[in-house]
Design an enzyme around this catalytic site. Sequence first.
Site, PDB file in Angstrom:
ATOM      1  N   GLY A   5       1.183  -0.997   0.122  1.00 39.88           N
ATOM      2  CA  GLY A   5      -0.251   0.301  -0.334  1.00 39.88           C
ATOM      3  C   GLY A   5       1.067   1.102   0.114  1.00 39.88           C
ATOM      4  O   GLY A   5       1.683   1.665   0.686  1.00 39.88           O
ATOM      5  N   GLU A  83     -10.698  -1.114  -6.021  1.00 40.66           N
ATOM      6  CA  GLU A  83     -10.362   0.555  -6.782  1.00 40.66           C
ATOM      7  C   GLU A  83     -10.878  -0.046  -8.489  1.00 40.66           C
ATOM      8  O   GLU A  83     -10.024  -0.294  -9.099  1.00 40.66           O
ATOM      9  CB  GLU A  83      -8.695  -0.036  -6.646  1.00 40.66           C
TER      10      GLU A  83
HETATM   11  C1  BEZ Z   1      -3.211   2.280  -0.975  1.00 44.22           C
HETATM   12  O1  BEZ Z   1      -2.235   1.800  -1.324  1.00 44.22           O
HETATM   13  O2  BEZ Z   1      -3.988   2.636  -0.005  1.00 44.22           O
HETATM   14  C2  BEZ Z   1      -4.298   1.178  -2.222  1.00 44.22           C
HETATM   15  C3  BEZ Z   1      -3.994   2.486  -3.633  1.00 44.22           C
HETATM   16  C4  BEZ Z   1      -4.416   1.478  -4.719  1.00 44.22           C
HETATM   17  C5  BEZ Z   1      -5.423   0.670  -4.770  1.00 44.22           C
HETATM   18  C6  BEZ Z   1      -5.774   0.275  -2.988  1.00 44.22           C
HETATM   19  C7  BEZ Z   1      -5.255   0.572  -2.379  1.00 44.22           C
END
Ligand code: BEZ
Length: 174
Positions: A5, A83
Amino acid sequence: MWVFGYGSLIWRPDFPFVEREHGTIRGWKRRFWQASTDHRGVPGAPGRVATLVRDLTSETFGVAYRIDEPEIHGVLADLDYREKNGYERFEVDVVRDERVVAPNALVYVATPDNEHFLGPADVGEMAAQIAGAVGPSGANRDYLLELHDALRGYGVDDPHISELSELVRQLSST
Ligand code: BEZ
Protein backbone atom coordinates in the site's frame (compact mmCIF):
# COMPACT_ATOMS: atom_id res chain seq x y z
CA MET A 1 0.95 -13.33 -0.45
CA TRP A 2 1.89 -9.69 0.11
CA VAL A 3 -0.06 -6.54 -0.80
CA PHE A 4 1.81 -3.20 -0.95
CA GLY A 5 0.00 0.00 0.00
CA TYR A 6 1.18 3.51 -0.85
CA GLY A 7 -2.06 5.43 -0.11
CA SER A 8 -4.68 4.91 2.57
CA LEU A 9 -3.49 1.34 3.08
CA ILE A 10 -0.46 2.82 4.84
CA TRP A 11 -2.50 4.03 7.79
CA ARG A 12 -5.82 2.21 7.39
CA PRO A 13 -5.57 -1.35 6.12
CA ASP A 14 -9.12 -2.63 5.99
CA PHE A 15 -8.44 -6.34 5.71
CA PRO A 16 -6.97 -9.00 7.98
CA PHE A 17 -3.22 -9.55 7.70
CA VAL A 18 -0.68 -11.70 9.52
CA GLU A 19 2.46 -9.60 9.06
CA ARG A 20 3.33 -6.04 8.13
CA GLU A 21 6.58 -4.62 6.74
CA HIS A 22 7.41 -1.10 5.68
CA GLY A 23 9.89 -0.35 2.94
CA THR A 24 10.37 1.12 -0.50
CA ILE A 25 9.78 -0.01 -4.04
CA ARG A 26 12.03 1.07 -6.87
CA GLY A 27 11.00 2.40 -10.26
CA TRP A 28 7.79 4.13 -9.20
CA LYS A 29 6.91 7.60 -7.88
CA ARG A 30 3.75 8.54 -5.94
CA ARG A 31 1.62 11.28 -7.48
CA PHE A 32 -1.83 12.76 -6.83
CA TRP A 33 -2.75 12.25 -10.44
CA GLN A 34 -5.82 10.02 -10.22
CA ALA A 35 -9.34 11.47 -10.06
CA SER A 36 -11.68 10.15 -7.39
CA THR A 37 -15.37 10.43 -8.08
CA ASP A 38 -16.43 7.66 -5.71
CA HIS A 39 -14.35 8.12 -2.52
CA ARG A 40 -12.86 11.60 -2.12
CA GLY A 41 -14.89 13.49 -4.67
CA VAL A 42 -18.02 13.15 -6.75
CA PRO A 43 -18.75 13.19 -10.48
CA GLY A 44 -18.49 16.80 -11.61
CA ALA A 45 -16.24 17.70 -8.67
CA PRO A 46 -13.63 14.94 -8.49
CA GLY A 47 -10.94 14.77 -5.87
CA ARG A 48 -7.37 13.67 -6.44
CA VAL A 49 -5.88 10.54 -4.92
CA ALA A 50 -2.50 8.86 -5.06
CA THR A 51 -1.35 6.58 -7.79
CA LEU A 52 2.09 5.38 -8.87
CA VAL A 53 3.83 6.48 -12.03
CA ARG A 54 6.76 4.68 -13.61
CA ASP A 55 10.06 6.46 -12.99
CA LEU A 56 13.23 4.44 -12.97
CA THR A 57 15.07 7.03 -10.88
CA SER A 58 12.50 7.09 -8.06
CA GLU A 59 11.55 4.98 -5.12
CA THR A 60 8.34 5.08 -3.11
CA PHE A 61 7.82 4.25 0.54
CA GLY A 62 4.83 2.20 1.64
CA VAL A 63 3.63 -0.64 3.80
CA ALA A 64 3.25 -4.28 2.77
CA TYR A 65 0.79 -6.67 4.39
CA ARG A 66 1.06 -10.45 4.28
CA ILE A 67 -2.29 -12.12 3.88
CA ASP A 68 -3.06 -15.66 4.97
CA GLU A 69 -4.20 -18.18 2.39
CA PRO A 70 -7.83 -18.45 3.56
CA GLU A 71 -8.27 -14.68 3.39
CA ILE A 72 -6.70 -14.01 -0.01
CA HIS A 73 -9.78 -14.41 -2.12
CA GLY A 74 -11.88 -12.02 -0.05
CA VAL A 75 -9.14 -9.41 0.29
CA LEU A 76 -8.43 -9.33 -3.43
CA ALA A 77 -12.11 -9.17 -4.25
CA ASP A 78 -12.49 -6.20 -1.89
CA LEU A 79 -9.47 -4.41 -3.36
CA ASP A 80 -10.62 -5.07 -6.90
CA TYR A 81 -14.04 -3.69 -6.06
CA ARG A 82 -12.70 -0.72 -4.16
CA GLU A 83 -10.29 0.15 -6.92
CA LYS A 84 -12.55 -0.59 -9.84
CA ASN A 85 -11.88 2.87 -11.25
CA GLY A 86 -9.02 1.97 -13.53
CA TYR A 87 -6.46 0.30 -11.31
CA GLU A 88 -4.21 -2.50 -12.54
CA ARG A 89 -2.19 -4.98 -10.49
CA PHE A 90 1.60 -5.12 -10.62
CA GLU A 91 4.19 -7.05 -8.64
CA VAL A 92 6.95 -5.32 -6.70
CA ASP A 93 9.71 -6.21 -4.27
CA VAL A 94 9.56 -4.16 -1.08
CA VAL A 95 13.03 -3.36 0.24
CA ARG A 96 14.29 -2.07 3.58
CA ASP A 97 17.98 -1.73 4.50
CA GLU A 98 18.90 -3.37 1.18
CA ARG A 99 16.91 -6.49 2.06
CA VAL A 100 13.72 -7.64 0.36
CA VAL A 101 11.17 -7.71 3.19
CA ALA A 102 8.11 -8.43 1.02
CA PRO A 103 8.85 -10.29 -2.25
CA ASN A 104 6.48 -10.13 -5.22
CA ALA A 105 4.00 -7.90 -3.44
CA LEU A 106 0.84 -7.04 -5.29
CA VAL A 107 0.31 -3.32 -5.85
CA TYR A 108 -2.69 -1.59 -7.39
CA VAL A 109 -1.74 1.23 -9.78
CA ALA A 110 -4.04 3.60 -11.66
CA THR A 111 -2.27 3.68 -15.01
CA PRO A 112 -2.24 6.63 -17.45
CA ASP A 113 -4.63 4.90 -19.84
CA ASN A 114 -7.51 4.76 -17.37
CA GLU A 115 -10.36 7.20 -17.86
CA HIS A 116 -9.92 8.80 -14.42
CA PHE A 117 -6.22 9.53 -14.86
CA LEU A 118 -5.70 13.29 -14.61
CA GLY A 119 -1.93 13.43 -14.81
CA PRO A 120 0.19 16.38 -13.75
CA ALA A 121 -1.10 19.88 -13.16
CA ASP A 122 0.18 23.03 -11.57
CA VAL A 123 0.75 22.23 -7.90
CA GLY A 124 -1.42 25.15 -6.78
CA GLU A 125 -4.28 23.92 -8.93
CA MET A 126 -3.93 20.42 -7.54
CA ALA A 127 -3.96 21.78 -3.99
CA ALA A 128 -7.06 23.87 -4.66
CA GLN A 129 -8.85 20.87 -6.14
CA ILE A 130 -7.94 18.71 -3.13
CA ALA A 131 -8.91 21.44 -0.66
CA GLY A 132 -12.37 21.71 -2.18
CA ALA A 133 -13.31 18.09 -2.89
CA VAL A 134 -15.49 15.91 -0.68
CA GLY A 135 -16.83 12.44 -1.41
CA PRO A 136 -18.60 9.52 0.27
CA SER A 137 -15.39 8.53 2.10
CA GLY A 138 -14.79 12.07 3.39
CA ALA A 139 -12.81 15.18 2.55
CA ASN A 140 -10.06 14.87 -0.02
CA ARG A 141 -7.99 17.13 2.24
CA ASP A 142 -8.12 14.58 5.07
CA TYR A 143 -6.91 11.79 2.77
CA LEU A 144 -3.87 13.88 1.79
CA LEU A 145 -3.07 15.08 5.32
CA GLU A 146 -3.49 11.62 6.83
CA LEU A 147 -1.11 10.25 4.22
CA HIS A 148 1.35 13.02 5.02
CA ASP A 149 1.11 12.33 8.78
CA ALA A 150 1.47 8.58 8.27
CA LEU A 151 4.61 9.07 6.18
CA ARG A 152 6.08 11.42 8.76
CA GLY A 153 5.29 8.81 11.42
CA TYR A 154 7.70 6.53 9.58
CA GLY A 155 10.23 9.36 9.26
CA VAL A 156 9.63 9.64 5.52
CA ASP A 157 9.52 12.91 3.59
CA ASP A 158 7.86 12.56 0.20
CA PRO A 159 8.41 16.01 -1.35
CA HIS A 160 5.30 15.82 -3.59
CA ILE A 161 3.09 15.00 -0.60
CA SER A 162 4.76 17.56 1.68
CA GLU A 163 4.37 20.35 -0.88
CA LEU A 164 0.71 19.56 -1.53
CA SER A 165 -0.04 19.26 2.19
CA GLU A 166 1.57 22.60 2.94
CA LEU A 167 -0.46 24.33 0.21
CA VAL A 168 -3.72 22.65 1.24
CA ARG A 169 -3.16 23.69 4.87
CA GLN A 170 -2.55 27.27 3.76
CA LEU A 171 -5.75 27.25 1.70
CA SER A 172 -7.75 25.90 4.64
CA SER A 173 -6.47 28.50 7.07
CA THR A 174 -7.41 31.48 4.94
C1 BEZ B 1 -3.37 2.18 -1.21
O1 BEZ B 1 -2.17 2.11 -1.20
O2 BEZ B 1 -4.00 2.66 -0.30
C2 BEZ B 1 -4.12 1.64 -2.36
C3 BEZ B 1 -3.71 1.96 -3.62
C4 BEZ B 1 -4.41 1.46 -4.68
C5 BEZ B 1 -5.45 0.62 -4.50
C6 BEZ B 1 -5.85 0.28 -3.23
C7 BEZ B 1 -5.18 0.81 -2.17
